[in-house]
Design an enzyme around this catalytic site. Structure first.
Site, PDB file in Angstrom:
ATOM      1  CD  GLU A  66      -1.737  52.928  41.877  1.00  0.00           C
ATOM      2  OE1 GLU A  66      -0.558  52.215  42.005  1.00  0.00           O
ATOM      3  OE2 GLU A  66      -2.825  52.883  41.272  1.00  0.00           O
ATOM      4  CD  GLU A  73      -2.327  56.355  38.286  1.00  0.00           C
ATOM      5  OE1 GLU A  73      -2.371  55.175  37.763  1.00  0.00           O
ATOM      6  OE2 GLU A  73      -1.496  56.943  39.065  1.00  0.00           O
TER       7      GLU A  73
HETATM    8  C1  BGP Z   1      -0.420  52.744  38.790  1.00  0.00           C
HETATM    9  C2  BGP Z   1       0.668  54.002  38.836  1.00  0.00           C
HETATM   10  C3  BGP Z   1       1.013  54.587  37.745  1.00  0.00           C
HETATM   11  C4  BGP Z   1       0.974  53.966  36.350  1.00  0.00           C
HETATM   12  C5  BGP Z   1      -0.180  52.637  36.447  1.00  0.00           C
HETATM   13  C6  BGP Z   1      -0.080  51.792  35.260  1.00  0.00           C
HETATM   14  O1  BGP Z   1       0.195  51.846  39.782  1.00  0.00           O
HETATM   15  O2  BGP Z   1       0.004  54.665  39.770  1.00  0.00           O
HETATM   16  O3  BGP Z   1       2.352  55.303  37.947  1.00  0.00           O
HETATM   17  O4  BGP Z   1       2.452  53.248  36.310  1.00  0.00           O
HETATM   18  O5  BGP Z   1      -0.409  52.204  37.514  1.00  0.00           O
HETATM   19  O6  BGP Z   1       0.643  50.768  35.672  1.00  0.00           O
HETATM   20  P1  BGP Z   1       2.225  50.107  35.005  1.00  0.00           P
HETATM   21  O7  BGP Z   1       2.501  51.240  34.417  1.00  0.00           O
HETATM   22  O8  BGP Z   1       2.641  49.344  35.902  1.00  0.00           O
HETATM   23  O9  BGP Z   1       1.528  49.570  33.575  1.00  0.00           O
END
Ligand code: BGP
Length: 472
Positions: free
Chosen positions: A173, A371
């Site tokens: 990201e 993701e």
């Molecule tokens: C993205 C990341 C992941 C994961 C996901 C879910 O930004 O790549 O690592 O964390 O978000 O978000 P969060 O965990 O903040 O709820």
């Protein structure tokens, strides 16, 4: 879906492994970021001090349970499994001359366990896990020394694992830094601890540039070490819509998209879009870019675009911003036409198809959804977790994903939802924000039996994979 479509699931080392000092591992920024409230930027403490909450110290103890967890993934029918290599397991401080053999051995065993079940590892090199020493000693990606450190880390990984790991991504990201006014992504992506008198946006552009160079050099190295390797970028795809058909709202959305995705332009096309120089000149920014950098960017364009998708955003033109400058903190407004999760994330399955078409037509690279998931408060009832809300979210998104492939002709390599198993939230450090298809009995303080429970979504996804996406 295509017969070789890679269904799987995704995690990140710092959010699952725990064992934060085991096997010679060094301290990463993730290990010293205090858990914040929902979405509140976390800060780096000088050194981990007992008594504070550091959820990454325990993760879900995957470092010790991975054999059992991967067995459960195999039971669901995973064809692939995405994780990251914790940089500090390989180079504890990031700038050592030689790698840490114990760390390398852990990932040998992890990847071998995947292959034992016919599961293809998909590996992210930098997933918010920069060695703290590189932040404190060199200022993170302000310094070209950190570019060298990343390239060396990449080379060691490619040389060690190229026979067993064929799919890689460089920076997770990377475009989160479009939110340059939020210290959280600046630290997670570039290891930047901004001084009060620093221009955060200008510093972001410089650090992002050095990450682009580091990524491009890693891509070139990978192809030299093993031409069968595929190295991708990793973009957070969050389509940005205009609030209305007012031309200025539409223009604001266009400016927002080009800003948020210039990161993808540079990594996929190997050069900056023309607007960036104009923008820097107007703002009076200086970014150090050499001819050698530009040559590296061109030669090191990625093989595919990995991306995350959770939600879309909406912007509205504001009279006090006549030049349509984009800043997520001030430009974004609620979208009245879509529902929201418990954490306020807008739920928009059509946005996934929209984003896939936008990227495919702009970058002309294969895509990989690495993701997509729904964070929610799950509860255990009589030993079961009835997460219909997660099944609905995933079903709706998979349906749109399949239209993008079957009707729009987009080349998509795989789908790895976030997450195969409950995991520590990256933005809040919470365990209660559960994403998994497998429940983990553990609370925000790391207490609990650690027992794994198959949620209803486990069996739903198993059927999706078995039918190759026919039976949703
Ligand atoms: C993205 C990341 C992941 C994961 C996901 C879910 O930004 O790549 O690592 O964390 O978000 O978000 P969060 O965990 O903040 O709820």
């Amino acid at each position: 879906m295509p017969k070789d479509f890679m269904w799987g699931g995704a995690v990140a080392a710092h959010q699952v492994e725990g064992a934060w000092q085991a096997g010679g591992k060094g301290v990463s920024i993730a290990d010293v970021m205090r858990a914040g409230a929902k979405g509140v930027a976390r800060v780096v403490d000088d050194a981990p001090i007992d008594g504070k909450i550091y959820p990454n110290h325990w993760g879900i103890d995957f470092y010790h349970t991975y054999k059992e967890d991967i067995k459960l993934f195999a039971e669901m029918g995973f064809k692939c499994f995405r994780t990251s290599i914790a940089w500090t397991r390989i180079f504890p401080n990031g700038d050592e001359a030689l790698p840490n053999e114990e760390g390398l051995k852990y990932y040998d065993d992890l990847f071998a366990t995947c292959k034992q079940y016919g599961i293809e590892p998909i590996v992210t090199l930098s997933h918010f896990e920069l060695p703290l020493h590189l932040v404190k000693e060199y200022g993170g990606f302000r310094s070209r020394k950190v570019v060298d450190a990343f390239v060396k880390f990449s080379q060691v990984c490619f040389e060690r694992y190229h026979d067993i790991v064929k799919y890689w991504m460089t920076f997770n990201e990377i475009n989160n830094q479009a939110m340059w006014s939020d210290p959280h992504p600046m630290l997670q992506n570039s290891g930047l601890l901004l001084a009060d008198d620093e221009n955060a946006e200008e510093t972001m552009f410089q650090a992002a540039h050095l990450e682009f160079v580091a990524s491009a050099k890693a891509v070139q190295l990978a192809h030299i070490i093993d031409p069968t390797l595929k190295v991708g970028s990793m973009i957070a795809m969050t389509p940005i819509y205009p609030l209305s058909a007012k031309p200025k709202d539409v223009m604001m959305a266009e400016r927002a998209m080009r800003y948020r995705y210039y990161f993808g332009d540079v990594q996929a096309l190997g050069e900056y879009p023309a607007w960036v120089d104009k923008y820097w000149a107007r703002k009076g920014y200086h970014v150090d870019i050499t001819d050698a950098d530009r040559a590296a960017l061109k030669a090191g364009a990625v093989d595919y675009v990995g991306f995350s998708y959770y939600n879309s955003l909406t912007v509205e033109y504001k009279e006090d911003n006549p030049l349509y400058d984009y800043n997520e903190a001030t430009s974004v407004v609620p979208n009245p036409y879509v529902p929201r999760s418990d954490w306020g994330w807008q739920i928009d399955p059509v946005g996934l198809r929209y984003g896939m078409n936008w990227m495919a037509s702009r970058w002309h690279k294969p895509l990989f959804i690495v993701e997509n998931g729904y964070g929610a408060y799950d509860k255990v009832e009589d030993g079961k977790v009835h997460d219909d809300y997660r099944i609905d979210y995933l079903r709706d998104h998979v349906a749109e994903m399949e239209k993008a492939v079957v009707e729009d002709g987009i080349e998509l390599w795989g789908y790895t939802p976030w997450s195969g198993i409950d995991i520590i939230s990256a933005s809040t450090g919470e365990m209660k924000k559960r994403y998994g298809l497998i429940y983990v009995d553990q609370d925000d303080e790391g207490k609990g039996s650690g027992k794994r429970i198959k949620k209803d979504s486990f069996n739903w996804y198993k059927q999706v994979i078995a039918s190759n996406g026919e039976d949703l």
